[in-house]
Design an enzyme around this catalytic site. Structure first.
Site, mmCIF file in Angstrom:
data_model
loop_
_atom_site.group_PDB
_atom_site.id
_atom_site.type_symbol
_atom_site.label_atom_id
_atom_site.label_comp_id
_atom_site.label_asym_id
_atom_site.label_seq_id
_atom_site.Cartn_x
_atom_site.Cartn_y
_atom_site.Cartn_z
ATOM 1 N N HIS A 162 -1.366 -2.027 7.295
ATOM 2 C CA HIS A 162 -0.729 -3.260 6.846
ATOM 3 C C HIS A 162 -0.190 -4.030 8.037
ATOM 4 O O HIS A 162 0.473 -3.470 8.915
ATOM 5 C CB HIS A 162 0.390 -2.945 5.858
ATOM 6 C CG HIS A 162 -0.099 -2.529 4.514
ATOM 7 N ND1 HIS A 162 0.557 -1.608 3.718
ATOM 8 C CD2 HIS A 162 -1.206 -2.903 3.814
ATOM 9 C CE1 HIS A 162 -0.105 -1.448 2.588
ATOM 10 N NE2 HIS A 162 -1.184 -2.220 2.630
ATOM 11 N N GLU A 165 3.445 -4.058 9.202
ATOM 12 C CA GLU A 165 3.941 -2.704 9.460
ATOM 13 C C GLU A 165 3.464 -2.227 10.833
ATOM 14 O O GLU A 165 3.265 -1.044 11.085
ATOM 15 C CB GLU A 165 3.494 -1.769 8.334
ATOM 16 C CG GLU A 165 4.035 -2.216 6.975
ATOM 17 C CD GLU A 165 3.472 -1.445 5.780
ATOM 18 O OE1 GLU A 165 2.808 -0.412 6.004
ATOM 19 O OE2 GLU A 165 3.710 -1.884 4.637
ATOM 20 N N HIS A 306 2.969 4.070 7.467
ATOM 21 C CA HIS A 306 3.339 2.768 6.919
ATOM 22 C C HIS A 306 4.838 2.573 7.104
ATOM 23 O O HIS A 306 5.523 3.423 7.669
ATOM 24 C CB HIS A 306 2.969 2.693 5.434
ATOM 25 C CG HIS A 306 1.500 2.671 5.161
ATOM 26 N ND1 HIS A 306 0.832 1.539 4.768
ATOM 27 C CD2 HIS A 306 0.566 3.657 5.240
ATOM 28 C CE1 HIS A 306 -0.454 1.822 4.602
ATOM 29 N NE2 HIS A 306 -0.641 3.105 4.889
ATOM 30 N N GLU A 365 6.298 6.518 5.010
ATOM 31 C CA GLU A 365 6.955 5.213 5.002
ATOM 32 C C GLU A 365 8.112 5.267 6.002
ATOM 33 O O GLU A 365 9.188 5.784 5.709
ATOM 34 C CB GLU A 365 7.452 4.872 3.599
ATOM 35 C CG GLU A 365 6.352 4.783 2.552
ATOM 36 C CD GLU A 365 5.497 3.530 2.680
ATOM 37 O OE1 GLU A 365 5.852 2.646 3.508
ATOM 38 O OE2 GLU A 365 4.490 3.417 1.963
#
Length: 395
Positions: A162, A165, A306, A365
Site C-alpha cells: 500500500h 504505508e 503494512h 500492521e
C-alpha cells in the site's frame, strides 16, 4: 571491495586475512570455485571498502596495519606492486577499511529513488546479496527482490503493498543492512549470532511492491499520469490517503482467495485511491509478479508488512498449518503486537498464500495512528519488528 588473486591464494586465504566467514566469501563470488581461481582474477571481499592513503614521514606498512587493526598481509594483497621497505612520503597506497556502521538511514521519507540508492550500496558492500528483478510496476519501475542465505527453506518478506504505508520499506532495508553488518563482523543482534541463521534459511525480500504508488504519495503525480490520478483522487492534489497502485487498484485486494466477496462488498466499483479490487483478480503487474514469485520460490512462510494498529493477522479460513500457532506466539512475545487469528477479509496476499499453500502467512500492521505514519515512529517500529525478523529466521 575487490582484490586480485596472487599465486597460492584461495578463498580460505581471504577469509583468514580479512576475518570474514568463508561462506560469505564464496557467496560473494558466484560462479567462482576454489579450483577455478586464476592469478590476476578479481575477487569480491564483503564488508570492506578500499581507501587511498598518502604515506607520511616514518610510516611503515607494519605501522599502518597495526594502527588499523589489520594484518600486514591485508596491505600486501591490496598493494601487490609496492616494495614494503621502500615507502616514500606522499606515496599512494590502498587500505582496506572494514565497515562497522549502517549505510541505510531508514528514518526518512523513503521513495523509490532512495530504495535504488540503498540497494546499490548494499549490494556493492555485501555482494553475497543476490539482486533480482521479479517484475515491473505499471510505470515500468523494477520490482526488486533481494535474496540472501543458504538454507533450503525460503522465508519471504515484503513491504509497501500500500502506497501510504511506505514506512514498511525502510524498516526492511535497515534490517538487511543490520543483518549484513552482523554477518561480516560476527557481531550478534540482540544476542543472536547471524551466521547460523544465514545457513539455516534463505530470505527473499521485496521491499517495495508498489513503487509507483509510493512515489505518488511522497512526490506527487508524474506528468504522464497527472490528469488520470487527479480524477481518481476527486481532483485533490493531496495523495496522503492513497493506498492503490498508480491505476487506482488496491494491490492487496487482487488475489484469488474469495476475491469475489471483496469485489461485491467493497464500495469503490471503479479505480479509487483505496479498496478497489480491480475488475478481476491478478490484473495488475505488481500483483501478478508477487504471485509468480511465490509460485516459483515455494516460500516456507510469508511476512507482509503494512501499517497500522500494532497487531498481526495469522490465519485464513482455517487453512493455516499447526506451526503458525507457535510462530504467532513468538512474534507476539518479541514485538508486543496483538496476534489476531481471523478477520473478515479476503483477497490479500497473505490470505492467498495460506489459501493456496497452507503454510504460515502473516500480515503485520506496524505502528499506530493515521497513514502515512509520521517518520518519528520509525525507531520504535524498527525495534518492534527486529525481533520478528530474528524469530522468523531462527525457528
Amino acid at each position: 571491495m575487490r582484490v586480485r588473486v596472487r599465486k597460492g591464494d584461495s578463498f580460505w586465504t581471504y577469509s583468514q586475512i580479512f576475518q570474514i566467514p568463508l561462506v560469505l566469501i564464496e557467496d560473494s563470488n558466484p560462479g567462482v570455485t576454489p579450483t577455478s581461481l586464476q592469478i590476476g582474477q578479481e575477487i569480491n571481499i564483503p564488508g570492506y571498502i578500499a581507501e587511498n592513503y598518502s604515506v607520511k614521514e616514518n610510516d611503515t606498512l607494519w605501522m599502518i596495519a597495526q594502527s588499523r587493526n589489520l594484518p600486514l598481509e591485508a596491505l600486501l594483497i591490496m598493494n601487490p606492486s609496492i616494495a614494503p621497505n621502500l615507502l616514500s612520503i606522499n606515496q599512494q597506497i590502498v587500505i582496506p577499511v572494514r565497515i562497522v556502521e549502517r549505510i541505510v538511514n531508514g528514518n526518512m521519507d523513503y521513495d523509490f529513488q532512495q530504495l535504488e540508492n540503498d540497494i546499490q550500496q548494499l549490494v556493492d558492500l555485501y555482494p553475497f546479496l543476490q539482486l533480482n528483478i521479479v517484475g515491473n510496476s505499471v510505470l515500468g519501475k523494477p520490482l526488486y527482490e533481494i535474496e540472501l542465505g543458504r538454507g533450503e527453506g525460503v522465508i519471504h518478506v515484503n513491504g509497501s503493498f500500500h502506497a501510504n504505508e511506505w514506512i514498511t520499506t525502510p524498516v526492511i532495508m535497515q534490517f538487511i543492512n543490520d543483518y549484513g553488518l552482523s554477518l561480516v563482523n560476527g557481531t550478534p543482534i540482540r544476542g543472536v549470532f547471524s551466521l547460523p541463521l544465514y545457513n539455516k534459511h534463505t530470505l527473499s525480500i521485496v521491499p517495495m511492491v508498489n513503487p509507483d504508488g509510493v512515489d505518488l504519495v511522497l512526490n506527487g503525480p508524474p506528468e504522464e499520469r497527472k490528469a488520470e490520478v487527479l480524477a481518481i483522487n476527486n481532483g485533490s492534489d493531496d495523495f496522503s490517503a492513497w493506498k492503490a497502485n498508480i491505476r487506482g487498484v488496491d494491490l492487496n485486494n487482487q488475489y484469488p482467495a474469495n476475491w469475489e466477496i471483496e469485489k461485491e462488498r467493497k464500495e469503490p466499483k471503479s479505480p479509487a485511491p483505496r479498496d478497489f479490487p480491480g475488475d478481476a483478480p491478478l490484473t495488475e503487474p505488481e500483483a501478478i509478479a508477487m504471485a509468480a514469485l511465490a509460485q516459483k520460490k515455494q516460500f516456507e512462510s510469508v511476512l507482509a508488512l503494512h501499517t497500522q494498529g500494532r497487531e498481526f493477522y495469522w490465519g485464513y479460513e482455517g487453512l493455516e498449518p499447526p506451526e503458525s500457532t507457535a510462530l504467532a506466539s513468538e512474534f507476539a512475545r518479541v514485538s508486543g503486537y496483538l496476534p489476531v487469528q481471523y478477520i473478515d477479509s479476503h483477497a490479500g496476499y497473505k490470505d492467498w498464500f495460506i489459501y493456496i499453500y497452507q503454510r504460515p502467512g502473516f500480515t503485520f500492521e506496524l505502528g499506530t495512528g493515521v497513514n502515512p505514519l509520521p517518520i518519528e515512529q520509525f525507531p520504535a517500529i524498527y525495534e518492534e519488528m527486529l525481533g520478528v525478523f530474528l524469530v522468523a529466521l531462527y525457528l
